[in-house]
Design a protein around this motif. Structure first.
Motif, mmCIF file in Angstrom:
data_model
loop_
_atom_site.group_PDB
_atom_site.id
_atom_site.type_symbol
_atom_site.label_atom_id
_atom_site.label_comp_id
_atom_site.label_asym_id
_atom_site.label_seq_id
_atom_site.Cartn_x
_atom_site.Cartn_y
_atom_site.Cartn_z
ATOM 1 N N ARG A 2 0.831 -1.206 0.000
ATOM 2 C CA ARG A 2 0.000 0.000 0.000
ATOM 3 C C ARG A 2 0.864 1.253 0.000
ATOM 4 N NH1 ARG A 2 -5.223 -1.411 0.941
ATOM 5 N NH2 ARG A 2 -5.582 -3.200 2.260
ATOM 6 N N THR A 4 1.231 5.001 1.356
ATOM 7 C CA THR A 4 0.728 5.811 2.470
ATOM 8 C C THR A 4 0.207 7.143 1.950
ATOM 9 O OG1 THR A 4 2.801 6.981 2.903
ATOM 10 C CG2 THR A 4 2.522 4.812 3.966
ATOM 11 N N VAL A 9 6.056 3.837 0.231
ATOM 12 C CA VAL A 9 5.839 2.387 0.243
ATOM 13 C C VAL A 9 7.015 1.750 0.971
ATOM 14 C CG1 VAL A 9 4.511 2.301 -1.905
ATOM 15 C CG2 VAL A 9 6.983 2.033 -1.982
#
Length: 89
Positions: A2, A4, A9
């Motif tokens: 994911r 942020t 990452v």
């Protein structure tokens, strides 16, 4: 993986180890037709490590390009296509 809210990452440890990425390392993301590629910017590699990585890269490319018995000149001609701007007698 994911991203942020800050656009960050986490690079998996296996990838960091393989590329020699540690705290303070510089990396670049390069856009490709398939997405993006992470590249470690290692200006301080030993000659032995740089040579090893180069050999590994070459080994990973074996068999990718099949010239079907074309010579280098034939391949370049095939790649470029017909050259209508040249006067050929």
């Amino acid at each position: 993986m994911r991203v942020t809210t800050k656009g960050q990452v986490t690079i998996p440890k296996q990838i960091r180890d393989h590329l020699g990425i540690g705290p303070g390392s510089e990396v670049e993301f390069l856009a490709t037709n398939d997405g993006a590629r992470l590249v470690a910017v290692n200006e301080n590699l030993s000659e032995e490590e740089a040579s090893r990585r180069f050999r590994d890269t070459l080994a990973s490319m074996v068999g990718i390009l099949n010239l079907k018995d074309m010579t280098a000149d034939e391949y370049v001609e095939w790649l470029r296509g017909p050259r209508e701007d040249l006067d050929v007698d």
